[in-house]
Design an enzyme around this catalytic site. Structure first.
Site, short mmCIF file in Angstrom:
data_model
loop_
_atom_site.label_atom_id
_atom_site.label_comp_id
_atom_site.label_asym_id
_atom_site.label_seq_id
_atom_site.Cartn_x
_atom_site.Cartn_y
_atom_site.Cartn_z
N HIS A 236 14.59 10.58 22.95
CA HIS A 236 15.23 11.85 23.34
C HIS A 236 14.32 13.07 23.17
O HIS A 236 14.80 14.20 23.05
CB HIS A 236 16.53 12.05 22.54
CG HIS A 236 16.34 12.28 21.06
ND1 HIS A 236 17.27 11.89 20.13
CD2 HIS A 236 15.34 12.86 20.35
CE1 HIS A 236 16.84 12.23 18.91
NE2 HIS A 236 15.68 12.82 19.02
N HIS B 13 20.55 17.51 15.53
CA HIS B 13 19.38 17.93 14.74
C HIS B 13 19.67 19.26 14.05
O HIS B 13 19.06 20.28 14.37
CB HIS B 13 18.16 18.06 15.64
CG HIS B 13 17.74 16.80 16.33
ND1 HIS B 13 18.43 16.25 17.38
CD2 HIS B 13 16.70 15.96 16.10
CE1 HIS B 13 17.82 15.14 17.78
NE2 HIS B 13 16.77 14.94 17.02
C1 DHB Z 1 10.20 15.55 18.69
C2 DHB Z 1 10.91 14.37 18.63
C3 DHB Z 1 12.24 14.36 18.18
O1 DHB Z 1 12.98 13.24 18.05
C4 DHB Z 1 12.85 15.54 17.85
O2 DHB Z 1 14.14 15.48 17.51
C5 DHB Z 1 12.14 16.73 17.88
C6 DHB Z 1 10.80 16.74 18.33
C7 DHB Z 1 8.79 15.58 19.17
O3 DHB Z 1 8.21 14.53 19.45
O4 DHB Z 1 8.22 16.65 19.33
FE FE Z 2 15.00 13.65 17.22
#
Ligand code: DHB
Ligand code: FE
Length: 305
Positions: A12, A59
């Site tokens: 994601h 998040h």
């Molecule tokens: C990234 C990946 C994630 O799963 C997230 O929640 C935020 C940032 C990244 O790869 O930058």
């Molecule tokens: Fe993430």
């Protein structure tokens, strides 16, 4: 009776959403990522379900350290796209399915999984980026979506075994719903990545490919993997992968049916700080139930009416 007909698994990464929204999909860096979903977009057009049950993690957008539900089911009529600091993504709002969501809550809680009922929630990149990857830039998402948020941010987080068993309970819940609905379950997040500390930038392709293999052929064994193995091998944010086991647990082979058909597998490194992995599994044999999709399409009004 409602049926689970397929499961979809995908990373994601927020930068994927930003690249799509900014029209960068043809830049070589992003083209490599998006081409892995060309098949998937066509597949979803041909296999549009009535409802997507979308397992994702918030998040610290809708929830924060003030309140940390382990499992939260979205029962609202609709969910707004969250502002994660740069304004909401220019994507459609999410239409829910309160009747099926409430039924699943009732059934799953009776099966001894304690869910938090969420009647209001803005959804972040954890939910919108998988929808974008699978659909491109539609004016509306192709069907109602039930958001199902899992805490993988603040320990203690649920074990792989609990996630797999929860998926089995969700399958039973769906199958005890009276209406003939075609339901897909999506597991999202991952793959290996670590965003913080001395190991920031960690990616482990060998682990990721083995995880994809075991998702297909050994989900029960994979469910026994402890958190520390995810964190050591796949990085602190690689633990998001545990959510995939919820979707996998809902497939019919774990309820005594035939093995699902893997119709698509994709892996590329990197996208932002993250390895991108993707699987699509269809139910096979008696569990395939293509009639549900066909029935839905027959009753849908034609755009030329
Ligand atoms: C990234 C990946 C994630 O799963 C997230 O929640 C935020 C940032 C990244 O790869 O930058
Ligand atoms: Fe993430």
């Amino acid at each position: 009776m409602a049926r689970i007909t397929a499961s979809v698994y995908t990373s994601h990464v927020p930068a994927i959403g930003a690249a799509l929204d900014a029209g960068k999909t043809h830049e070589p860096y992003w083209q490599r990522v998006f081409q892995g979903y060309d098949f998937s977009k066509q597949w979803l057009k041909e296999h549009t379900p009535d409802v997507i049950f979308l397992v994702f993690n918030d998040h610290a957008t809708a929830f924060s350290l003030d309140m940390i539900p382990t499992f939260a089911i979205g029962t609202a009529e609709e969910f707004k796209v969250a502002d994660e600091g740069w304004g909401p993504r220019p994507v459609p709002k999410v239409i829910g399915h309160p009747q099926l969501a409430s039924h699943i809550a009732q059934s799953v809680i009776q099966q001894d999984f304690d869910l938090t009922i969420v009647n209001k929630m803005d959804v972040d990149h954890g939910l919108t980026v998988p929808l974008s990857l699978m659909t491109g830039q539609p004016k509306a998402w192709p069907c109602p979506v039930i958001p199902f948020a899992v805490n993988v941010v603040q320990y203690p987080i649920p074990s792989g075994r609990r996630c797999l068993n929860l998926g089995k309970a969700i399958r039973k819940a769906v199958e005890s719903y009276d209406d003939d609905l075609n339901v897909q379950i999506w597991g999202t997040g991952g793959m290996s990545h670590q965003l913080q500390g001395p190991r920031a930038g960690l990616i482990n392709s060998e682990f990721d490919q083995a995880f994809l293999d075991r998702m297909i052929a050994d989900p029960e064994g994979l469910a026994a993997m402890p958190h520390i193995d995810y964190v050591r091998e796949a990085g602190s944010e690689g633990i998001e992968l545990v959510m995939w086991l919820i979707a996998r647990g809902a497939m019919g082979d774990l309820a005594g049916g035939p093995a699902p058909k893997v119709v698509h597998r994709f892996y590329t490194v990197p996208a932002s700080n993250t390895a991108v992995g993707h699987l699509i599994m269809e139910e096979s044999g008696d569990f395939a139930a293509p009639a549900y999709g066909a029935a839905r399409q027959q009753v849908a009004p034609s755009s030329t009416d």
